[in-house]
Structures are given as structure tokens and as C-alpha cells.
Design a protein around this motif. Structure first.
Motif, PDB file in Angstrom:
ATOM      1  N   GLU A  62      10.719  -8.177  10.012  1.00  0.00           N
ATOM      2  CA  GLU A  62       9.105  -8.510  10.409  1.00  0.00           C
ATOM      3  C   GLU A  62       8.175  -8.040   9.208  1.00  0.00           C
ATOM      4  OE1 GLU A  62       6.007  -7.346  13.724  1.00  0.00           O
ATOM      5  OE2 GLU A  62       8.031  -6.436  13.895  1.00  0.00           O
ATOM      6  N   GLN A  63       8.548  -6.866   8.801  1.00  0.00           N
ATOM      7  CA  GLN A  63       7.667  -6.503   7.738  1.00  0.00           C
ATOM      8  C   GLN A  63       7.641  -7.321   6.638  1.00  0.00           C
ATOM      9  OE1 GLN A  63       8.902  -2.317   7.554  1.00  0.00           O
ATOM     10  NE2 GLN A  63       7.419  -1.648   8.744  1.00  0.00           N
ATOM     11  N   GLN A  64       9.148  -7.676   6.138  1.00  0.00           N
ATOM     12  CA  GLN A  64       9.089  -8.546   5.126  1.00  0.00           C
ATOM     13  C   GLN A  64       8.052 -10.008   5.219  1.00  0.00           C
ATOM     14  OE1 GLN A  64      13.072  -9.391   4.203  1.00  0.00           O
ATOM     15  NE2 GLN A  64      13.377  -7.462   3.440  1.00  0.00           N
ATOM     16  N   ASN A  65       8.240 -10.626   6.443  1.00  0.00           N
ATOM     17  CA  ASN A  65       7.392 -11.790   6.651  1.00  0.00           C
ATOM     18  C   ASN A  65       5.772 -11.731   6.476  1.00  0.00           C
ATOM     19  OD1 ASN A  65       9.770 -13.476   7.234  1.00  0.00           O
ATOM     20  ND2 ASN A  65       9.778 -12.826   9.326  1.00  0.00           N
ATOM     21  N   ARG A  66       5.627 -10.481   6.918  1.00  0.00           N
ATOM     22  CA  ARG A  66       4.125 -10.105   6.835  1.00  0.00           C
ATOM     23  C   ARG A  66       3.656  -9.827   5.709  1.00  0.00           C
ATOM     24  NH1 ARG A  66       3.148  -5.027  10.787  1.00  0.00           N
ATOM     25  NH2 ARG A  66       1.048  -5.409  10.194  1.00  0.00           N
ATOM     26  N   TYR A  67       4.508  -9.034   4.923  1.00  0.00           N
ATOM     27  CA  TYR A  67       4.149  -8.951   3.307  1.00  0.00           C
ATOM     28  C   TYR A  67       3.988  -9.994   2.675  1.00  0.00           C
ATOM     29  CZ  TYR A  67       4.294  -6.339  -1.013  1.00  0.00           C
ATOM     30  OH  TYR A  67       4.047  -5.789  -2.274  1.00  0.00           O
ATOM     31  N   ARG A  68       4.913 -10.983   2.857  1.00  0.00           N
ATOM     32  CA  ARG A  68       5.123 -12.329   1.981  1.00  0.00           C
ATOM     33  C   ARG A  68       3.628 -13.061   2.432  1.00  0.00           C
ATOM     34  NH1 ARG A  68       9.207 -13.738   4.689  1.00  0.00           N
ATOM     35  NH2 ARG A  68      10.662 -12.947   3.152  1.00  0.00           N
ATOM     36  N   THR A 110      -5.002   3.655   4.234  1.00  0.00           N
ATOM     37  CA  THR A 110      -3.607   3.870   4.829  1.00  0.00           C
ATOM     38  C   THR A 110      -3.146   5.330   4.068  1.00  0.00           C
ATOM     39  OG1 THR A 110      -3.022   1.632   4.510  1.00  0.00           O
ATOM     40  CG2 THR A 110      -1.028   3.396   4.751  1.00  0.00           C
ATOM     41  N   ASN A 111      -3.264   5.342   2.820  1.00  0.00           N
ATOM     42  CA  ASN A 111      -2.871   6.871   2.177  1.00  0.00           C
ATOM     43  C   ASN A 111      -3.786   7.998   2.895  1.00  0.00           C
ATOM     44  OD1 ASN A 111      -0.865   5.671   0.802  1.00  0.00           O
ATOM     45  ND2 ASN A 111      -2.005   5.609  -1.052  1.00  0.00           N
ATOM     46  N   SER A 112      -5.105   7.807   3.007  1.00  0.00           N
ATOM     47  CA  SER A 112      -5.695   8.740   3.603  1.00  0.00           C
ATOM     48  C   SER A 112      -5.368   9.263   5.111  1.00  0.00           C
ATOM     49  CB  SER A 112      -7.162   8.600   3.756  1.00  0.00           C
ATOM     50  OG  SER A 112      -7.571   7.495   4.488  1.00  0.00           O
ATOM     51  N   ILE A 113      -4.887   8.181   5.977  1.00  0.00           N
ATOM     52  CA  ILE A 113      -4.529   8.525   7.130  1.00  0.00           C
ATOM     53  C   ILE A 113      -3.342   9.438   7.250  1.00  0.00           C
ATOM     54  CG2 ILE A 113      -3.240   7.501   9.041  1.00  0.00           C
ATOM     55  CD1 ILE A 113      -4.958   4.808   8.658  1.00  0.00           C
ATOM     56  N   TYR A 114      -2.283   9.187   6.200  1.00  0.00           N
ATOM     57  CA  TYR A 114      -0.960   9.764   6.245  1.00  0.00           C
ATOM     58  C   TYR A 114      -0.891  11.088   5.344  1.00  0.00           C
ATOM     59  CZ  TYR A 114       1.396   6.241   8.602  1.00  0.00           C
ATOM     60  OH  TYR A 114       1.514   5.494   9.893  1.00  0.00           O
ATOM     61  N   ASP A 115      -2.080  11.472   4.742  1.00  0.00           N
ATOM     62  CA  ASP A 115      -2.168  12.627   3.741  1.00  0.00           C
ATOM     63  C   ASP A 115      -1.915  13.729   4.789  1.00  0.00           C
ATOM     64  OD1 ASP A 115      -2.806  11.554   1.470  1.00  0.00           O
ATOM     65  OD2 ASP A 115      -4.967  11.633   1.491  1.00  0.00           O
ATOM     66  N   ASN A 116      -2.614  13.855   5.705  1.00  0.00           N
ATOM     67  CA  ASN A 116      -2.345  15.226   6.696  1.00  0.00           C
ATOM     68  C   ASN A 116      -1.452  15.195   7.537  1.00  0.00           C
ATOM     69  OD1 ASN A 116      -4.409  16.371   5.357  1.00  0.00           O
ATOM     70  ND2 ASN A 116      -6.077  15.174   6.559  1.00  0.00           N
ATOM     71  N   ASP A 124       6.960   3.482  10.030  1.00  0.00           N
ATOM     72  CA  ASP A 124       5.635   3.784  10.650  1.00  0.00           C
ATOM     73  C   ASP A 124       4.429   3.431   9.348  1.00  0.00           C
ATOM     74  OD1 ASP A 124       6.336   4.160  13.243  1.00  0.00           O
ATOM     75  OD2 ASP A 124       6.301   6.069  12.846  1.00  0.00           O
ATOM     76  N   TYR A 125       4.704   4.162   8.328  1.00  0.00           N
ATOM     77  CA  TYR A 125       3.961   4.073   7.133  1.00  0.00           C
ATOM     78  C   TYR A 125       3.655   2.589   6.661  1.00  0.00           C
ATOM     79  CZ  TYR A 125       1.973   4.349   2.452  1.00  0.00           C
ATOM     80  OH  TYR A 125       1.180   4.132   1.426  1.00  0.00           O
ATOM     81  N   ASN A 126       4.893   1.969   6.703  1.00  0.00           N
ATOM     82  CA  ASN A 126       4.721   0.657   6.032  1.00  0.00           C
ATOM     83  C   ASN A 126       3.843  -0.378   7.387  1.00  0.00           C
ATOM     84  OD1 ASN A 126       5.757   0.584   3.730  1.00  0.00           O
ATOM     85  ND2 ASN A 126       7.949   0.386   4.517  1.00  0.00           N
ATOM     86  N   ASP A 127       3.922  -0.346   8.625  1.00  0.00           N
ATOM     87  CA  ASP A 127       3.229  -1.080   9.505  1.00  0.00           C
ATOM     88  C   ASP A 127       1.786  -0.935   9.366  1.00  0.00           C
ATOM     89  OD1 ASP A 127       5.421  -2.437  11.038  1.00  0.00           O
ATOM     90  OD2 ASP A 127       5.918  -0.638  12.061  1.00  0.00           O
ATOM     91  N   THR A 128       1.363   0.535   9.263  1.00  0.00           N
ATOM     92  CA  THR A 128      -0.046   0.818   9.258  1.00  0.00           C
ATOM     93  C   THR A 128      -0.477   0.212   7.705  1.00  0.00           C
ATOM     94  OG1 THR A 128       0.474   2.909  10.073  1.00  0.00           O
ATOM     95  CG2 THR A 128      -1.686   2.686   9.015  1.00  0.00           C
ATOM     96  N   LYS A 129       0.121   0.459   6.823  1.00  0.00           N
ATOM     97  CA  LYS A 129      -0.176  -0.244   5.517  1.00  0.00           C
ATOM     98  C   LYS A 129      -0.428  -1.857   5.614  1.00  0.00           C
ATOM     99  CE  LYS A 129       2.646  -0.680   1.956  1.00  0.00           C
ATOM    100  NZ  LYS A 129       3.766  -0.305   0.860  1.00  0.00           N
ATOM    101  N   LEU A 130       0.395  -2.505   6.153  1.00  0.00           N
ATOM    102  CA  LEU A 130       0.448  -3.813   6.490  1.00  0.00           C
ATOM    103  C   LEU A 130      -0.801  -4.197   7.504  1.00  0.00           C
ATOM    104  CD1 LEU A 130       4.374  -4.478   6.770  1.00  0.00           C
ATOM    105  CD2 LEU A 130       2.750  -5.582   4.947  1.00  0.00           C
ATOM    106  N   ASP A 131      -1.044  -3.432   8.605  1.00  0.00           N
ATOM    107  CA  ASP A 131      -2.106  -3.512   9.262  1.00  0.00           C
ATOM    108  C   ASP A 131      -3.331  -3.565   8.711  1.00  0.00           C
ATOM    109  OD1 ASP A 131      -0.183  -3.918  11.596  1.00  0.00           O
ATOM    110  OD2 ASP A 131      -0.656  -1.772  12.212  1.00  0.00           O
ATOM    111  N   ASN A 132      -3.589  -2.569   7.859  1.00  0.00           N
ATOM    112  CA  ASN A 132      -4.712  -2.352   6.977  1.00  0.00           C
ATOM    113  C   ASN A 132      -4.968  -3.599   6.090  1.00  0.00           C
ATOM    114  OD1 ASN A 132      -5.707  -0.006   8.484  1.00  0.00           O
ATOM    115  ND2 ASN A 132      -4.418   1.298   6.889  1.00  0.00           N
TER     116      ASN A 132
END
Length: 173
Positions: A62-68, A110-116, A124-132
Motif C-alpha cells: 500500500e505504501q509503495q502505491n502511495r509513494y508511486r 515528519t522528522n519534527s514529529i518523530y524527533d522526540n 508508522d514513520y512511513n505512513d506519517t511521511k506519506l500522509d504529509n
């Protein structure tokens, strides 16, 4: 950074394909327009390279399809305007203004969300990055100086794209 390196390699492959292919004109501006239109039209070379990038990532199907879709959207929506052409013997510089989606801003968010956060999954990280990335509507304008060299047969060839140019085309500068 891994994605940027892969895209850098892919863009250089596409540049080589572009340099060896036919073009409608043999002038510096037409060579730059040929390159940029390959992205806008998502010609088969571009689609093939997107597929290589997408499948090389550690993403779910699913992430691959979104990223494409995101990569295709970025290139399809790339706009440009030739601002200047300067020729000096065998060398030419085409100053081009491009406008692309501001994917760097989405990655930074995305990185600022996951910094802390210390305990999260790659999924989870990839889903958030793709959402953004999908939510990104803002664009950014860059100026790119494409350089070209005329070969001994009188044909203009684009010089290799440096990392800054590639980052700008990706909206990641």
C-alpha cells in the motif's frame, strides 16, 4: 537521504537516456525542454525509474502505491519557464525557473514529529511521511542553471546534473 541518493542516480540515468535519444531541436533550450517534458509527460523512462525507486524502499505494498503516486504527481505538476540562454562557444547555460511541490517541508514536518519519539515502527514513520507528502499543497520556486556542452559533431548535450539541481527538481532543496 537514501531516497535522495537513489533519485540522484535515477536522474543521472534518465539524463544519459535523454542525451542519447533523439530530440526535436539541436539547441540548448530545446535540450532542457526535452528533459523537463519527459518528467511532465511521465514517459516510459521516467515511469521505469519511479518503479525502481518505489520497489527498492522498505515499504508495504500500500505504501509503495502511495509513494508511486506521489512521485508521479511531483513530476506531472512540475512547471518551468526558460528565463535566459547564454551561449559561449561550445558551452551554454540555460537559466530555468521551476515550480514543484514543497516535499522538503513535508519531510521536515515528519522528522519534527518523530524527533522526540523513541519507540516507533518504520511502517508508522512511513505512513506519517506519506500522509504529509500527500497533504502538501504548497509549492516552491527554484532557479536552475542547466549547463550544456557542444560535441565535435555540433550536438548540444546536457552536462551531468549536480545534487542541488536534482534536489530542486524533487522539491527537496
Amino acid at each position: 537521504m537514501i531516497i535522495l541518493k537513489k533519485i540522484f542516480i535515477i536522474l543521472n540515468i534518465i539524463l544519459i537516456l535523454t542525451l542519447t535519444g533523439c530530440s526535436l531541436g539541436n539547441n540548448p533550450t530545446s535540450k532542457v525542454e526535452d528533459l523537463l517534458s519527459k518528467y511532465q509527460m511521465l514517459d516510459q523512462d521516467i515511469k521505469d525509474e519511479i518503479e525502481i525507486v518505489v520497489t527498492s524502499e522498505d515499504l508495504t505494498e500500500e505504501q509503495q502505491n502511495r509513494y508511486r503516486k506521489l512521485l508521479e504527481k511531483q513530476y506531472r505538476n512540475l512547471t518551468y519557464e526558460i528565463k535566459d540562454e547564454e551561449e559561449d562557444g561550445n558551452k551554454a547555460t540555460i537559466t530555468t525557473q521551476i515550480e514543484v511541490l514543497d516535499y522538503k517541508k513535508a519531510i521536515t514536518m515528519t522528522n519534527s514529529i518523530y524527533d522526540n519519539i523513541t519507540n516507533y515502527s518504520n511502517e508508522d514513520y512511513n505512513d506519517t511521511k506519506l500522509d504529509n507528502l500527500e497533504a502538501m499543497k504548497e509549492t516552491v520556486v527554484y532557479t536552475i542553471d542547466f549547463t550544456l556542452t557542444k560535441d565535435i559533431d555540433g550536438n548540444w548535450n546536457l552536462d551531468s546534473l549536480d545534487n542541488d539541481i536534482i534536489k530542486k527538481m524533487q522539491g527537496m532543496y
